[in-house]
Design a protein around this motif. Sequence first.
Motif, mmCIF file in Angstrom:
data_model
loop_
_atom_site.group_PDB
_atom_site.id
_atom_site.type_symbol
_atom_site.label_atom_id
_atom_site.label_comp_id
_atom_site.label_asym_id
_atom_site.label_seq_id
_atom_site.Cartn_x
_atom_site.Cartn_y
_atom_site.Cartn_z
ATOM 1 N N GLU A 169 0.825 -1.208 0.000
ATOM 2 C CA GLU A 169 0.000 0.000 0.000
ATOM 3 C C GLU A 169 0.863 1.264 0.000
ATOM 4 N N PHE A 170 1.992 1.220 0.702
ATOM 5 C CA PHE A 170 2.889 2.388 0.730
ATOM 6 C C PHE A 170 3.429 2.674 -0.669
ATOM 7 N N ILE A 171 3.889 1.610 -1.331
ATOM 8 C CA ILE A 171 4.425 1.801 -2.685
ATOM 9 C C ILE A 171 3.322 2.279 -3.627
ATOM 10 N N SER A 172 2.150 1.653 -3.522
ATOM 11 C CA SER A 172 1.054 1.981 -4.434
ATOM 12 C C SER A 172 0.508 3.388 -4.204
ATOM 13 N N ASN A 173 0.287 3.748 -2.926
ATOM 14 C CA ASN A 173 -0.399 5.009 -2.634
ATOM 15 C C ASN A 173 0.547 6.198 -2.466
ATOM 16 N N ILE A 174 1.774 5.950 -2.105
ATOM 17 C CA ILE A 174 2.691 7.064 -1.840
ATOM 18 C C ILE A 174 3.738 7.221 -2.946
ATOM 19 N N LEU A 175 4.350 6.108 -3.366
ATOM 20 C CA LEU A 175 5.490 6.221 -4.274
ATOM 21 C C LEU A 175 5.105 6.181 -5.755
ATOM 22 N N VAL A 176 4.166 5.321 -6.120
ATOM 23 C CA VAL A 176 3.893 5.093 -7.545
ATOM 24 C C VAL A 176 2.998 6.167 -8.157
ATOM 25 N N ARG A 177 2.103 6.739 -7.378
ATOM 26 C CA ARG A 177 1.130 7.692 -7.929
ATOM 27 C C ARG A 177 1.757 8.852 -8.705
ATOM 28 N N PRO A 178 2.773 9.553 -8.159
ATOM 29 C CA PRO A 178 3.335 10.652 -8.955
ATOM 30 C C PRO A 178 4.023 10.177 -10.223
ATOM 31 N N VAL A 179 4.606 8.963 -10.170
ATOM 32 C CA VAL A 179 5.266 8.427 -11.360
ATOM 33 C C VAL A 179 4.238 8.111 -12.440
ATOM 34 N N SER A 180 3.144 7.435 -12.041
ATOM 35 C CA SER A 180 2.116 7.087 -13.033
ATOM 36 C C SER A 180 1.420 8.332 -13.579
ATOM 37 N N LEU A 181 1.194 9.327 -12.716
ATOM 38 C CA LEU A 181 0.583 10.578 -13.179
ATOM 39 C C LEU A 181 1.428 11.237 -14.261
ATOM 40 N N SER A 182 2.726 11.365 -14.000
ATOM 41 C CA SER A 182 3.603 12.080 -14.935
ATOM 42 C C SER A 182 3.828 11.278 -16.208
ATOM 43 N N LEU A 183 4.059 9.959 -16.075
ATOM 44 C CA LEU A 183 4.363 9.162 -17.268
ATOM 45 C C LEU A 183 3.155 9.049 -18.186
ATOM 46 N N ARG A 184 1.957 8.954 -17.636
ATOM 47 C CA ARG A 184 0.764 8.863 -18.473
ATOM 48 C C ARG A 184 0.605 10.122 -19.332
ATOM 49 N N LEU A 185 0.773 11.276 -18.699
ATOM 50 C CA LEU A 185 0.631 12.540 -19.422
ATOM 51 C C LEU A 185 1.741 12.715 -20.450
ATOM 52 N N PHE A 186 2.973 12.494 -20.027
ATOM 53 C CA PHE A 186 4.116 12.649 -20.935
ATOM 54 C C PHE A 186 4.021 11.691 -22.117
#
Length: 260
Positions: A169-186
Amino acid sequence: MIAGVSTEFTPPGPGDFNLPPIFEGVEWFTKPVLVATLSVIVIVWFFWGASRKAAVVPSKLQFAGELGYNFVRNSIARDAIGSQEHMKYVPFLLGLFFFILLNNVAASIPFIQFPTFSHIGWAYAAAALSWIIYNAVGIKKKGLGGYLKHQTMPAGVPVWLMPLMIPIEFISNILVRPVSLSLRLFANMFAGHILLLVFVLGGEYMVFETGNIALGGVGILTFLMGLAIAGLELFVQCIQAYIFVVLTAQYIGSAIADEH
């Protein structure tokens, strides 16, 4: 190189997105910086003008401003965060949505034709801003320990499963979210624009450079395909701005929710 054709087609690549500075000697002032600056000016002008002389019978500008505001407030903020707390986040979500939208749509505007978020740094910055805000509001409401517990310990999970669930949950909710947000848009902005470049430059090459009638006909079809892709890219530009802000609103909603 095509057999029988003396010239060689050089396909576009990531290097075509590294634009030179607009003014010599001012290395940081490139087209993405100019587009981002102009988009801020347009957003401020648009909403200032729409609200400056608010009337019961709205002008066209006021009507357009209210339409944009109501869309973000009702269809994004209220639906994702909830009717009790959504209003305080509407200004941020409104500015974020229109900033991303204008910088994406810039790729379809003649003489600009460049999506700012096809540069990963801009996508990282937007995602980092969202990450800071939704974590900050969650920590403010629950305290650091309570927020981490809220984000990593789902209700109803047996205690013996917690050692497994907490890191996931820590990786999913804290660490991965900003990465997935930025990579999807880019990725969407980069892929859509480079695909458009391939069809437009490829069509231009076959029509004007090869001197081959058959290839010229194929080039015209390639141009037409480029027009279709341009329409598809415009749709993707709009939908990606919507997805980015909807996810940000959902993250804010989950950060301040009483239940995991």
